[in-house]
Design a protein around this motif. Structure first.
Motif, PDB file in Angstrom:
ATOM      1  N   GLN A 425       0.827  -1.226   0.000  1.00  0.00           N
ATOM      2  CA  GLN A 425       0.000   0.000   0.000  1.00  0.00           C
ATOM      3  C   GLN A 425       0.857   1.270   0.000  1.00  0.00           C
ATOM      4  OE1 GLN A 425      -2.915   0.121  -0.892  1.00  0.00           O
ATOM      5  NE2 GLN A 425      -3.803  -1.864  -0.424  1.00  0.00           N
ATOM      6  N   LYS A 426       2.116   1.140  -0.384  1.00  0.00           N
ATOM      7  CA  LYS A 426       2.961   2.339  -0.451  1.00  0.00           C
ATOM      8  C   LYS A 426       2.558   3.189  -1.664  1.00  0.00           C
ATOM      9  CE  LYS A 426       7.951   3.485  -0.763  1.00  0.00           C
ATOM     10  NZ  LYS A 426       7.805   4.872  -0.777  1.00  0.00           N
ATOM     11  N   ARG A 427       2.434   4.470  -1.430  1.00  0.00           N
ATOM     12  CA  ARG A 427       2.121   5.436  -2.490  1.00  0.00           C
ATOM     13  C   ARG A 427       3.412   6.096  -2.963  1.00  0.00           C
ATOM     14  NH1 ARG A 427      -2.503   3.141  -0.515  1.00  0.00           N
ATOM     15  NH2 ARG A 427      -4.317   4.509  -0.476  1.00  0.00           N
ATOM     16  N   THR A 428       3.618   6.185  -4.276  1.00  0.00           N
ATOM     17  CA  THR A 428       4.772   6.891  -4.842  1.00  0.00           C
ATOM     18  C   THR A 428       4.297   7.835  -5.937  1.00  0.00           C
ATOM     19  OG1 THR A 428       6.089   4.887  -4.489  1.00  0.00           O
ATOM     20  CG2 THR A 428       7.058   6.590  -5.908  1.00  0.00           C
ATOM     21  N   PRO A 429       4.378   9.136  -5.701  1.00  0.00           N
ATOM     22  CA  PRO A 429       3.976  10.057  -6.769  1.00  0.00           C
ATOM     23  C   PRO A 429       4.817   9.822  -8.026  1.00  0.00           C
ATOM     24  CG  PRO A 429       4.193  11.207  -4.682  1.00  0.00           C
ATOM     25  CD  PRO A 429       4.747   9.822  -4.460  1.00  0.00           C
ATOM     26  N   LYS A 430       4.143   9.828  -9.171  1.00  0.00           N
ATOM     27  CA  LYS A 430       4.836   9.582 -10.439  1.00  0.00           C
ATOM     28  C   LYS A 430       5.370  10.902 -11.001  1.00  0.00           C
ATOM     29  CE  LYS A 430       1.501   5.879 -11.367  1.00  0.00           C
ATOM     30  NZ  LYS A 430       0.526   5.273 -12.308  1.00  0.00           N
ATOM     31  N   ARG A 431       6.128  10.794 -12.089  1.00  0.00           N
ATOM     32  CA  ARG A 431       6.607  12.036 -12.723  1.00  0.00           C
ATOM     33  C   ARG A 431       5.441  12.922 -13.150  1.00  0.00           C
ATOM     34  NH1 ARG A 431      11.966  10.754 -16.299  1.00  0.00           N
ATOM     35  NH2 ARG A 431      13.327  10.732 -14.482  1.00  0.00           N
ATOM     36  N   SER A 432       4.345  12.290 -13.579  1.00  0.00           N
ATOM     37  CA  SER A 432       3.182  13.087 -14.007  1.00  0.00           C
ATOM     38  C   SER A 432       2.629  13.914 -12.842  1.00  0.00           C
ATOM     39  CB  SER A 432       2.081  12.184 -14.572  1.00  0.00           C
ATOM     40  OG  SER A 432       1.684  11.232 -13.612  1.00  0.00           O
ATOM     41  N   PHE A 433       2.774  13.394 -11.635  1.00  0.00           N
ATOM     42  CA  PHE A 433       2.319  14.121 -10.447  1.00  0.00           C
ATOM     43  C   PHE A 433       3.118  15.418 -10.319  1.00  0.00           C
ATOM     44  CE2 PHE A 433       2.622  15.205  -5.959  1.00  0.00           C
ATOM     45  CZ  PHE A 433       1.392  14.905  -5.407  1.00  0.00           C
ATOM     46  N   ASP A 434       4.436  15.320 -10.452  1.00  0.00           N
ATOM     47  CA  ASP A 434       5.277  16.529 -10.337  1.00  0.00           C
ATOM     48  C   ASP A 434       4.977  17.505 -11.459  1.00  0.00           C
ATOM     49  OD1 ASP A 434       6.623  15.887  -8.037  1.00  0.00           O
ATOM     50  OD2 ASP A 434       7.963  14.545  -9.129  1.00  0.00           O
ATOM     51  N   TRP A 435       4.791  16.925 -12.649  1.00  0.00           N
ATOM     52  CA  TRP A 435       4.476  17.766 -13.806  1.00  0.00           C
ATOM     53  C   TRP A 435       3.164  18.523 -13.571  1.00  0.00           C
ATOM     54  CZ3 TRP A 435       0.172  17.146 -17.017  1.00  0.00           C
ATOM     55  CH2 TRP A 435       0.153  17.983 -18.135  1.00  0.00           C
ATOM     56  N   MET A 436       2.158  17.792 -13.112  1.00  0.00           N
ATOM     57  CA  MET A 436       0.852  18.417 -12.885  1.00  0.00           C
ATOM     58  C   MET A 436       0.931  19.475 -11.793  1.00  0.00           C
ATOM     59  SD  MET A 436      -2.654  16.198 -12.630  1.00  0.00           S
ATOM     60  CE  MET A 436      -4.070  17.239 -12.322  1.00  0.00           C
ATOM     61  N   ARG A 437       1.645  19.144 -10.740  1.00  0.00           N
ATOM     62  CA  ARG A 437       1.799  20.079  -9.614  1.00  0.00           C
ATOM     63  C   ARG A 437       2.413  21.401 -10.101  1.00  0.00           C
ATOM     64  NH1 ARG A 437       5.995  21.041  -6.319  1.00  0.00           N
ATOM     65  NH2 ARG A 437       7.214  19.393  -7.280  1.00  0.00           N
ATOM     66  N   LYS A 438       3.448  21.281 -10.917  1.00  0.00           N
ATOM     67  CA  LYS A 438       4.104  22.503 -11.411  1.00  0.00           C
ATOM     68  C   LYS A 438       3.197  23.274 -12.362  1.00  0.00           C
ATOM     69  CE  LYS A 438       8.776  20.821 -10.865  1.00  0.00           C
ATOM     70  NZ  LYS A 438       9.560  19.735 -11.448  1.00  0.00           N
ATOM     71  N   GLU A 439       2.497  22.527 -13.223  1.00  0.00           N
ATOM     72  CA  GLU A 439       1.629  23.198 -14.197  1.00  0.00           C
ATOM     73  C   GLU A 439       0.453  23.892 -13.505  1.00  0.00           C
ATOM     74  OE1 GLU A 439       2.041  23.846 -17.389  1.00  0.00           O
ATOM     75  OE2 GLU A 439       3.957  22.793 -17.473  1.00  0.00           O
TER      76      GLU A 439
END
Ligand code: FCB
Length: 443
Positions: A425-439
């Protein structure tokens, strides 16, 4: 990744969100008095779920919701769309109420509000209580009473805190897949059952909207439909006619009666006999917005052995597709948004859009899902172009926040911007998460 262009500027106040569904993420299937849903029963039937999995544990969001809300906050979301598990709050679908189930949604909603994320609540995302299925489920006209009572319960309890309400998620998908084709729960393949279920879902929608308004809920009220253009698999007359009829069924069976007050003429031969006096008036209730879910266009061929003579077909050879076999066609998305706004004249929110892949956590700890970044940037770009063309679109919700149980496909397709290891059940933000956060921040 650096090559992905920045997202265009969206209007001031544009809402960024993520969507999930109870059956796909909550798990805790037997915890604290929850009753079974049709998806528990369906998944327990061998051969129904591709990888033999079940939604019993899913993402254990029932226990890990705080961690998930913290991820939403980190992503910079304005809103989060979740659904309530009917059988968690009313184990038999009608009658007795399970307070512990209601308490869970209380905690979730309060955690969202404390984190500055608007709660958007969907009453039904496909998980009918099994006890109601045993009474005929959506094919029973009484479904409208069951659903209205359930809506009233939820409205009384959460009406002061929920920003937006949706009655149903994708009524077209769960009635077609569940009752006409049988590929989804409850696994029925019968055109008559589908027609009855669809009409009763429409009646249930009207009843639920009235229950929400009567309870004085503060939030806006709408419905979420999956709107997709249907294209003929070949240029033959038969396939063209099939695509035209399919498009009516798919895009108009629900939105037309709910918003415009009648089924389109082309569907009268199918629904005419089911409509009783007063039904159409009871279905149509003023709505504040239309949620549109969209992933791809669909291809259709004529097939006399299929329900209604209509069968889904593959996209043309060579077309770009995702692992689900869905064509990547952002222009079709923009056209759909423009067309739906012109037809219904309600503010639209894109309540689901996204893409599946198999990306896993790499040795560097990163989940490299550049495919998702590419897809999302094109599809959000399509939203911007539909807005430029005059459509009012108030927000965009990615499907999904976290990888989850993808119905009959099991856990293999991963739709999240956050990776979930289903063992730990470990959550790992993906690269898309960082991309979305910045956008989102850049907006
Ligand atoms: C939509 C459903 C959602 C999810 C995505 C991939 O049709 O609403 O639950 O499964 O597809």
């Amino acid at each position: 990744m650096s090559k992905t262009p920045h997202l265009p500027k969206l209007p001031k106040g544009f809402i960024w969100g993520a969507s999930t569904a109870a059956a796909q993420i909550e798990g805790a299937a037997a915890d604290e008095g929850r009753g079974a849903s049709i998806w528990d029963a369906f998944a327990a039937t061998p051969g129904k779920i591709k990888d033999g999995s079940t939604p019993a544990a899913a993402c254990d969001h029932y226990h890990l919701y705080k961690e998930d809300v913290a991820l939403m906050k980190r992503l910079g979301l304005d809103a989060y769309r979740f659904s309530v598990s009917w059988s968690r709050v009313m184990p038999d679908g009608a009658g007795a109420v399970n307070d512990k189930g209601l308490d869970f949604y209380d905690r979730l909603i309060d955690e969202l509000l404390a984190s500055g994320v608007e709660p958007w609540l969907c009453l039904y995302h496909w998980d009918l209580p099994q006890a109601l299925h045993e009474k005929g489920g959506w094919t029973n006209r009484d479904a409208a009473h069951w659903f209205t009572d359930y809506a009233a319960l939820i409205a009384e309890r959460f009406g002061d805190r929920v920003a937006r309400w949706a009655t149903f998620n994708e009524p077209g998908v769960f009635t077609t897949a569940g009752y006409a084709v049988g590929y989804h729960a409850p696994g029925i393949a019968d055109l008559g059952a589908y027609l009855a279920a669809a009409h009763n879902v429409n009646r249930s929608h009207g009843g639920a909207v009235r229950a929400l308004r009567a309870a004085g809920v503060k939030g806006q009220i709408g419905v979420v439909c999956n709107q997709q253009p249907a294209r003929p698999a070949t240029p033959s007359d038969e396939d063209k006619a099939a695509a035209t009829l399919y498009e009516l069924f798919w895009n108009r069976t629900f939105a037309d009666p709910m918003i415009l007050g009648s089924y389109p003429e082309g569907l009268t031969p199918f629904f005419g006999g089911l409509i009783k006096d007063g039904d159409l008036e009871a279905i149509r209730e003023p709505l504040d917005f239309l949620g549109v879910n969209h992933y791809s266009p669909t291809y259709v061929k004529s097939d006399p052995s299929a329900p209604g003579g209509l069968a889904q077909a593959k996209p043309p050879e060579g077309a770009p597709v995702t692992m689900m076999g869905w064509e990547i066609a952002p222009k079709a998305f923009a056209q759909t948004l423009i067309q739906e706004y012109a037809r219904y004249k309600l503010p639209i929110v894109v309540t689901e859009n996204g893409v599946a892949d198999r990306a896993e956590v790499g040795p560097d700890g990163e989940v490299d899902d550049r495919l998702r970044i590419d897809y999302l940037s094109k599809y959000v770009g399509a939203v911007a172009s539909a807005i430029d063309a005059g459509a009012r679109i108030d927000g965009y919700f990615v499907w999904s926040l976290i990888d989850n149980f993808e119905w009959a496909e099991g856990y293999e397709p991963r739709f999240g911007v956050v990776h979930v290891d289903f063992t730990t059940q470990k959550r790992t933000p993906k690269r898309s998460f960082d991309w979305m956060r910045k956008e989102i921040r850049r907006q």
